[in-house]
Design an enzyme around this catalytic site. Structure first.
Site, PDB file in Angstrom:
ATOM      1  N   GLN A 219      31.915 -35.160  39.355  1.00 20.83           N
ATOM      2  CA  GLN A 219      32.374 -34.266  38.290  1.00 20.83           C
ATOM      3  C   GLN A 219      31.384 -34.297  37.103  1.00 20.83           C
ATOM      4  O   GLN A 219      30.214 -34.522  37.320  1.00 20.83           O
ATOM      5  CB  GLN A 219      33.807 -34.613  37.836  1.00 20.83           C
ATOM      6  CG  GLN A 219      34.871 -34.297  38.882  1.00 20.83           C
ATOM      7  CD  GLN A 219      35.035 -35.356  39.948  1.00 20.83           C
ATOM      8  OE1 GLN A 219      35.218 -36.515  39.638  1.00 20.83           O
ATOM      9  NE2 GLN A 219      34.987 -34.977  41.204  1.00 20.83           N
TER      10      GLN A 219
ATOM     11  N   GLY B 216      31.817 -32.270  45.586  1.00 17.83           N
ATOM     12  CA  GLY B 216      31.031 -31.647  46.654  1.00 17.83           C
ATOM     13  C   GLY B 216      29.584 -31.738  46.216  1.00 17.83           C
ATOM     14  O   GLY B 216      29.177 -31.028  45.303  1.00 17.83           O
ATOM     15  N   HIS B 217      28.831 -32.648  46.799  1.00 13.78           N
ATOM     16  CA  HIS B 217      27.445 -32.887  46.385  1.00 13.78           C
ATOM     17  C   HIS B 217      26.509 -32.399  47.478  1.00 13.78           C
ATOM     18  O   HIS B 217      26.539 -32.889  48.606  1.00 13.78           O
ATOM     19  CB  HIS B 217      27.223 -34.381  46.101  1.00 13.78           C
ATOM     20  CG  HIS B 217      28.026 -34.885  44.941  1.00 13.78           C
ATOM     21  ND1 HIS B 217      27.981 -36.171  44.488  1.00 13.78           N
ATOM     22  CD2 HIS B 217      28.896 -34.247  44.123  1.00 13.78           C
ATOM     23  CE1 HIS B 217      28.778 -36.304  43.441  1.00 13.78           C
ATOM     24  NE2 HIS B 217      29.359 -35.142  43.209  1.00 13.78           N
TER      25      HIS B 217
ATOM     26  N   LYS C  60      23.924 -33.112  40.948  1.00 16.14           N
ATOM     27  CA  LYS C  60      23.862 -34.585  41.046  1.00 16.14           C
ATOM     28  C   LYS C  60      23.421 -35.013  42.440  1.00 16.14           C
ATOM     29  O   LYS C  60      22.644 -35.948  42.607  1.00 16.14           O
ATOM     30  CB  LYS C  60      25.237 -35.202  40.726  1.00 16.14           C
ATOM     31  CG  LYS C  60      25.728 -34.904  39.321  1.00 16.14           C
ATOM     32  CD  LYS C  60      27.143 -35.399  39.094  1.00 16.14           C
ATOM     33  CE  LYS C  60      28.200 -34.662  39.877  1.00 16.14           C
ATOM     34  NZ  LYS C  60      28.386 -33.239  39.486  1.00 16.14           N
TER      35      LYS C  60
ATOM     36  N   ASP D 240      29.029 -30.048  39.242  1.00 13.42           N
ATOM     37  CA  ASP D 240      28.151 -29.171  40.039  1.00 13.42           C
ATOM     38  C   ASP D 240      26.791 -28.942  39.396  1.00 13.42           C
ATOM     39  O   ASP D 240      26.167 -27.893  39.578  1.00 13.42           O
ATOM     40  CB  ASP D 240      28.827 -27.799  40.297  1.00 13.42           C
ATOM     41  CG  ASP D 240      30.156 -27.962  40.998  1.00 13.42           C
ATOM     42  OD1 ASP D 240      30.290 -28.915  41.793  1.00 13.42           O
ATOM     43  OD2 ASP D 240      31.059 -27.149  40.751  1.00 13.42           O
TER      44      ASP D 240
HETATM   45  P1  GDP Z   1      26.770 -31.554  42.393  1.00 13.65           P
HETATM   46  O1  GDP Z   1      28.236 -31.488  42.603  1.00 13.65           O
HETATM   47  O2  GDP Z   1      26.418 -31.921  40.988  1.00 13.65           O
HETATM   48  O3  GDP Z   1      26.047 -32.414  43.386  1.00 13.65           O
HETATM   49  O4  GDP Z   1      26.215 -30.052  42.590  1.00 13.65           O
HETATM   50  P2  GDP Z   1      26.633 -29.051  43.795  1.00 13.65           P
HETATM   51  O5  GDP Z   1      25.987 -29.490  45.038  1.00 13.65           O
HETATM   52  O6  GDP Z   1      28.103 -28.818  43.797  1.00 13.65           O
HETATM   53  O7  GDP Z   1      26.016 -27.696  43.242  1.00 13.65           O
HETATM   54  C1  GDP Z   1      24.657 -27.566  42.978  1.00 13.65           C
HETATM   55  C2  GDP Z   1      24.104 -26.415  43.833  1.00 13.65           C
HETATM   56  O8  GDP Z   1      22.835 -26.042  43.330  1.00 13.65           O
HETATM   57  C3  GDP Z   1      23.857 -26.807  45.276  1.00 13.65           C
HETATM   58  O9  GDP Z   1      24.035 -25.672  46.079  1.00 13.65           O
HETATM   59  C4  GDP Z   1      22.392 -27.245  45.289  1.00 13.65           C
HETATM   60  O10 GDP Z   1      21.767 -27.094  46.555  1.00 13.65           O
HETATM   61  C5  GDP Z   1      21.816 -26.279  44.294  1.00 13.65           C
HETATM   62  N1  GDP Z   1      20.659 -26.768  43.533  1.00 13.65           N
HETATM   63  C6  GDP Z   1      20.412 -28.020  43.053  1.00 13.65           C
HETATM   64  N2  GDP Z   1      19.271 -28.017  42.328  1.00 13.65           N
HETATM   65  C7  GDP Z   1      18.810 -26.757  42.333  1.00 13.65           C
HETATM   66  C8  GDP Z   1      17.683 -26.104  41.724  1.00 13.65           C
HETATM   67  O11 GDP Z   1      16.889 -26.708  40.987  1.00 13.65           O
HETATM   68  N3  GDP Z   1      17.541 -24.760  41.948  1.00 13.65           N
HETATM   69  C9  GDP Z   1      18.423 -24.047  42.720  1.00 13.65           C
HETATM   70  N4  GDP Z   1      18.203 -22.757  42.885  1.00 13.65           N
HETATM   71  N5  GDP Z   1      19.497 -24.625  43.299  1.00 13.65           N
HETATM   72  C10 GDP Z   1      19.679 -25.958  43.096  1.00 13.65           C
HETATM   73  P1  IMO Z   2      31.361 -32.427  41.641  1.00 10.98           P
HETATM   74  O1  IMO Z   2      31.274 -33.923  41.809  1.00 10.98           O
HETATM   75  C1  IMO Z   2      33.333 -29.114  39.560  1.00 10.98           C
HETATM   76  C2  IMO Z   2      37.573 -29.652  38.603  1.00 10.98           C
HETATM   77  C3  IMO Z   2      38.590 -28.761  39.310  1.00 10.98           C
HETATM   78  C4  IMO Z   2      39.654 -28.675  38.228  1.00 10.98           C
HETATM   79  C5  IMO Z   2      39.651 -30.066  37.617  1.00 10.98           C
HETATM   80  C6  IMO Z   2      40.718 -31.006  38.175  1.00 10.98           C
HETATM   81  O2  IMO Z   2      31.014 -31.654  42.853  1.00 10.98           O
HETATM   82  O3  IMO Z   2      30.625 -32.007  40.412  1.00 10.98           O
HETATM   83  P2  IMO Z   2      40.953 -32.317  40.493  1.00 10.98           P
HETATM   84  O4  IMO Z   2      41.024 -31.805  41.888  1.00 10.98           O
HETATM   85  O5  IMO Z   2      39.829 -33.247  40.239  1.00 10.98           O
HETATM   86  O6  IMO Z   2      42.265 -32.871  39.998  1.00 10.98           O
HETATM   87  O7  IMO Z   2      40.683 -30.993  39.599  1.00 10.98           O
HETATM   88  O8  IMO Z   2      38.359 -30.609  37.896  1.00 10.98           O
HETATM   89  N1  IMO Z   2      36.669 -30.403  39.511  1.00 10.98           N
HETATM   90  C7  IMO Z   2      35.384 -30.123  39.687  1.00 10.98           C
HETATM   91  N2  IMO Z   2      34.632 -29.111  39.204  1.00 10.98           N
HETATM   92  N3  IMO Z   2      32.761 -30.077  40.329  1.00 10.98           N
HETATM   93  C8  IMO Z   2      33.488 -31.116  40.797  1.00 10.98           C
HETATM   94  O9  IMO Z   2      32.939 -32.160  41.427  1.00 10.98           O
HETATM   95  C9  IMO Z   2      34.870 -31.144  40.518  1.00 10.98           C
HETATM   96  N4  IMO Z   2      35.876 -31.991  40.838  1.00 10.98           N
HETATM   97  C10 IMO Z   2      36.961 -31.535  40.199  1.00 10.98           C
HETATM   98  O10 IMO Z   2      38.032 -27.499  39.626  1.00 10.98           O
HETATM   99  O11 IMO Z   2      39.254 -27.777  37.226  1.00 10.98           O
HETATM  100 MG    MG Z   3      29.693 -30.155  43.336  1.00 13.47          MG
END
Ligand code: GDP
Ligand code: IMO
Ligand code: MG
Length: 426
Positions: free
Chosen positions: A226, A45-46, A21, A18
């Site tokens: 991840q 979840g991207h 990416k 999270d």
């Molecule tokens: P990922 O799994 O690495 O793609 O990240 P996620 O989408 O799960 O979580 C990142 C969250 O931060 C999302 O809600 C993005 O919209 C948000 N985000 C990404 N870059 C920035 C930033 O520079 N500032 C803020 N405030 N939010 C950001």
């Molecule tokens: P993105 O790509 C954050 C965590 C779960 C749990 C562990 C194992 O959005 O960064 P799993 O379901 O993979 O067997 O769970 O990994 N986990 C993540 N945490 N971002 C993710 O993906 C994750 N995918 C799995 O919360 O601790």
């Molecule tokens: Mg994510």
């Protein structure tokens, strides 16, 4: 925006997932030809924000919002076909045309409903805090040589016998784990029929496609899911996911050789978060954690769970630079720190009274470490409008300089908001 020095760039999470990416891949994909997801599955979840629309991609590469990008789900991914097609239909409903530019590896393994039942059943005793998407059991089956691949699903016959055997075995396991439910053969056979029809036209030998793209001089992005500390080998085992999330996994999961890769960008938040159980040395408590969570909107993009939050952990990121071979860093969510008067940064650990600069392999030792903090001055003004480093307050630049020194890799991008334009190239 795409780094012109690289033809094949891996984008990985350098903390616990999270990190942003999705945003980085979307921004970089503007000048890429091909974006490949190479491991994980619907646990990811991207988030990508385009104008006033927000997309959360779970299995489809985050380049899909650029009409010229070819998107590939590589052999290293475990594909949940029903949710994959639901995601595709949702994009189509929003006017995102994908036909002809989305391919799925015929070597990718399939997540079946019984894998999700097994995931839930093992959580009853193991309590990793998984996403419940069947990821662990699907990878176990793959390594145990009893998985089902996209190519198997798409064959006209033979699936009934395979499914009878798999369901029988899954139900024995579910009984052993004391699970209240059992897998249903008919439900699985219907699923196979339903999804095979839609998979046939898009399945391909995707490693070959990536190879051909690279040989033709096209630019390829390899999108990790991840983060490094969730890697099955290098993460906080057993509190990890079941794949190699680090850059080494990119070649295997995309089906190319490691020599094709010429850059690795590590995405890091300006602080730290984690979802699920396991050690998090710089975890904040009480009001500070609540503040970070609220300011950063730190709720899981897949499960909606509140993310655990804390300060930047330089020991973790330094480790990540090493195990991923990071050539650059993208620091995201700098704007989330805008209101803090001072900002602690964990520079190293203390373990049983001794200073420690490395992440201990033993999860119990990592649970015991105490971070040593350095407190840096905050900037107490908005960074959201900054488009170049010079636009940032001096304290914010000093903060980034310190992170870069501690991490040991150059910062290439700084993100200051969710939108595409809220990015600084360094
Ligand atoms: P990922 O799994 O690495 O793609 O990240 P996620 O989408 O799960 O979580 C990142 C969250 O931060 C999302 O809600 C993005 O919209 C948000 N985000 C990404 N870059 C920035 C930033 O520079 N500032 C803020 N405030 N939010 C950001
Ligand atoms: P993105 O790509 C954050 C965590 C779960 C749990 C562990 C194992 O959005 O960064 P799993 O379901 O993979 O067997 O769970 O990994 N986990 C993540 N945490 N971002 C993710 O993906 C994750 N995918 C799995 O919360 O601790
Ligand atoms: Mg994510």
């Amino acid at each position: 925006m795409f780094d012109r020095k690289h033809n094949c760039l891996v984008v990985v999470g350098a903390q616990w997932g999270d990190e942003g990416k999705g945003k980085l891949v979307d921004v970089l994909a503007e000048s890429a030809d091909c974006v490949v997801r190479y491991q994980g599955g619907a646990n990811a979840g991207h988030t990508v924000v385009v104008g006033d629309r927000q997309f959360v991609l779970h299995q489809i590469p985050s380049g899909i919002l650029h009409p010229n990008a070819t998107c590939i789900v590589g052999n290293g991914v475990v594909l949940d076909p029903d949710t994959f097609f639901a995601e595709l239909d949702e994009l189509a409903a929003q006017g995102i045309e994908v036909s002809g530019r989305l391919r799925v590896s015929d070597r990718a393994h399939v997540v079946m409903p019984y894998h999700k039942l097994l995931d839930a059943a093992s959580e009853r005793t193991q309590q990793i805090g998984t996403t419940g998407r069947g990821i662990g059991p699907a990878y176990e089956a793959k390594i145990g040589r009893r998985g089902v691949r996209v190519a198997d699903l798409c064959r006209a016959d033979g699936m009934r016998e395979i499914m009878v055997e798999r369901i029988d075995r899954a139900n024995q396991m579910l009984a052993m784990l004391g699970a209240p439910t059992r897998a249903d053969l008919d439900e699985h056979l219907q699923l196979v029929e339903r999804v095979a029809e839609r998979l046939r036209p898009i399945k391909a030998d995707t490693g070959l496609l990536v190879h051909q793209a690279l040989r033709a001089g096209k630019r390829v992005l390899l999108e990790g899911a991840q983060g490094a500390l969730l890697d099955v080998d290098h993460g906080t085992y057993p509190f990890v996911t079941s794949s190699n999330t680090t850059a080494g996994g990119a070649a295997i999961g995309a089906g190319i050789g490691p020599t094709d890769i010429d850059g690795v960008l590590g995405v890091v938040k300006a602080y730290t978060t984690r979802v699920g159980n396991g050690p998090l040395p710089t975890e904040a408590r009480g009001e500070v954690e609540a503040n970070l969570r609220e300011l950063g909107g730190e709720f899981g993009a897949t499960t909606g769970r509140p993310r655990r939050c804390g300060w930047f952990d330089a020991t973790v990121v330094r480790y990540s630079v090493r195990v991923n071979g990071l050539t650059g860093l993208a620091v995201t969510k700098l704007d989330v720190l805008d209101s803090f008067a001072s900002i602690p940064v964990g520079v190293r650990y203390r373990l049983d009274g001794e200073e420690c600069d490395e992440v201990p392999s033993d999860v119990e030792a990592l649970d015991r470490v105490e971070p040593v903090y350095e407190t840096l001055p905050g900037w107490e003004r908005s960074t959201e409008g900054a488009r170049k480093l010079a636009d940032l307050p001096p304290q914010a630049r000093a903060y980034l300089d310190r992170l870069q020194d501690l991490a040991g890799a150059p910062i290439r991008y700084v993100s200051v908001g969710t939108r595409r334009d809220q990015i600084i190239e360094c």
